[in-house]
Write an enzyme that holds these catalytic residues in place. Sequence first.
Site, mmCIF file in Angstrom:
data_model
loop_
_atom_site.group_PDB
_atom_site.id
_atom_site.type_symbol
_atom_site.label_atom_id
_atom_site.label_comp_id
_atom_site.label_asym_id
_atom_site.label_seq_id
_atom_site.Cartn_x
_atom_site.Cartn_y
_atom_site.Cartn_z
ATOM 1 N N ASP A 66 0.861 -1.175 0.000
ATOM 2 C CA ASP A 66 0.000 0.000 0.000
ATOM 3 C C ASP A 66 0.899 1.227 0.000
ATOM 4 O O ASP A 66 1.591 1.507 0.980
ATOM 5 C CB ASP A 66 -0.898 -0.023 1.239
ATOM 6 C CG ASP A 66 -1.800 1.197 1.346
ATOM 7 O OD1 ASP A 66 -1.677 2.123 0.517
ATOM 8 O OD2 ASP A 66 -2.630 1.239 2.279
ATOM 9 N N VAL A 67 0.894 1.982 -1.113
ATOM 10 C CA VAL A 67 1.831 3.100 -1.243
ATOM 11 C C VAL A 67 1.549 4.224 -0.260
ATOM 12 O O VAL A 67 2.389 5.111 -0.069
ATOM 13 C CB VAL A 67 1.826 3.668 -2.677
ATOM 14 C CG1 VAL A 67 2.339 2.656 -3.669
ATOM 15 C CG2 VAL A 67 0.441 4.195 -3.066
ATOM 16 N N ASN A 93 4.576 6.306 -9.723
ATOM 17 C CA ASN A 93 3.506 6.332 -10.716
ATOM 18 C C ASN A 93 2.111 6.230 -10.109
ATOM 19 O O ASN A 93 1.151 6.699 -10.714
ATOM 20 C CB ASN A 93 3.714 5.193 -11.723
ATOM 21 C CG ASN A 93 2.484 4.952 -12.569
ATOM 22 O OD1 ASN A 93 2.147 5.738 -13.443
ATOM 23 N ND2 ASN A 93 1.775 3.852 -12.275
ATOM 24 N N SER A 144 0.622 15.040 -14.074
ATOM 25 C CA SER A 144 -0.483 15.199 -15.022
ATOM 26 C C SER A 144 -0.489 16.631 -15.532
ATOM 27 O O SER A 144 -0.075 17.563 -14.806
ATOM 28 C CB SER A 144 -1.816 14.893 -14.345
ATOM 29 O OG SER A 144 -2.904 15.243 -15.177
ATOM 30 N N SER A 146 -2.998 18.112 -15.566
ATOM 31 C CA SER A 146 -3.965 18.695 -14.636
ATOM 32 C C SER A 146 -3.284 19.421 -13.486
ATOM 33 O O SER A 146 -3.945 20.170 -12.756
ATOM 34 C CB SER A 146 -4.893 17.609 -14.089
ATOM 35 O OG SER A 146 -5.688 17.061 -15.119
ATOM 36 N N TYR A 157 -8.244 17.023 -7.756
ATOM 37 C CA TYR A 157 -7.187 16.301 -8.471
ATOM 38 C C TYR A 157 -6.128 17.272 -8.968
ATOM 39 O O TYR A 157 -4.923 17.038 -8.828
ATOM 40 C CB TYR A 157 -7.801 15.534 -9.637
ATOM 41 C CG TYR A 157 -6.806 14.744 -10.456
ATOM 42 C CD1 TYR A 157 -6.187 13.621 -9.932
ATOM 43 C CD2 TYR A 157 -6.497 15.121 -11.764
ATOM 44 C CE1 TYR A 157 -5.282 12.883 -10.688
ATOM 45 C CE2 TYR A 157 -5.603 14.395 -12.530
ATOM 46 C CZ TYR A 157 -4.988 13.277 -11.985
ATOM 47 O OH TYR A 157 -4.089 12.559 -12.736
ATOM 48 N N LYS A 161 -2.058 17.253 -7.995
ATOM 49 C CA LYS A 161 -0.996 17.157 -8.998
ATOM 50 C C LYS A 161 -0.145 18.428 -9.022
ATOM 51 O O LYS A 161 1.059 18.379 -9.280
ATOM 52 C CB LYS A 161 -1.585 16.868 -10.369
ATOM 53 C CG LYS A 161 -2.143 15.447 -10.506
ATOM 54 C CD LYS A 161 -1.061 14.386 -10.277
ATOM 55 C CE LYS A 161 -1.559 12.990 -10.561
ATOM 56 N NZ LYS A 161 -0.507 11.956 -10.391
ATOM 57 N N THR A 192 -5.882 3.510 -21.304
ATOM 58 C CA THR A 192 -5.560 2.337 -20.496
ATOM 59 C C THR A 192 -6.839 1.539 -20.254
ATOM 60 O O THR A 192 -7.935 1.978 -20.625
ATOM 61 C CB THR A 192 -4.961 2.738 -19.136
ATOM 62 O OG1 THR A 192 -5.979 3.375 -18.340
ATOM 63 C CG2 THR A 192 -3.784 3.689 -19.307
#
Length: 259
Positions: A66-67, A93, A144, A146, A157, A161, A192
């Site tokens: 779990d990052v 990532n 991103s 974004s 979001y 970012k 993806t």
Amino acid sequence: MIAWARYPYDGQVVLVTGAGSGIGRGIAQGFLEQGATVAVLGRTADSLRTTVREHPEDRSLVLACDVTDRADVERSVAELLAHFGRLDIVISNAGWCEPSALETFEDDAWARMHAVNVDAFLILARATLSALKSSAGNIVAISSVSGIRGDWNQFAYNATKGALNAMVQSLALDLGAHGVRVNAVAPAFTDTQLTRQRLEDPLFAARLLDRLALDRPATPADIARAVLFLASPDAGYITGAIIPVDGGTTASSGTPRPL
């Protein structure tokens, strides 16, 4: 098999988070194709095994983790170092996005996006810093576009970012004296498994393509190629860079294409 530019990654040890699918899988496979030894980290061991299954077992390591959990990440990095003895490149990532119109925004959505998009990068950088100083290695974050410009209904979001981009630039300053480079790749919409359903909506696809000078969304391989370059000696004097890999998205002022 994808045709890659050739970089000297033989003997290099790479850690890729969020490597079980999509962009992370493309990046991990790109490094493996270049001869690197790659540790793939993510929540699900089975998907990580799928990422590396066509490559030599002695050049890969699966780390279910779990990052957002500092202890879990530190355990995984320790396992990597015990297994391979070094670490040269870290690819951060893992990411998460949820629509976030202000009127319907929930605190849980903010917590999830901040944990994965911001906190996880900090946790990973801390856990790998000593090893990267020893190898004069480098970090590449997947950000991103974004984080560079605004989007409708994605203020949270965009904020995470943007914070990631600021961290990348500041850490590049702090770590440069140790020979450690820190950069980010900023994709636009990428095709993806997780996004393909949206591309199947004709209206969404038409609006998306109206923003893309190259007339197609990115593929994971497009993002991976930029990462492979940034992590290579060819980019040895690049640090603190946020590089859009976006088909021309950020080149536009937002005006529609002429008819």
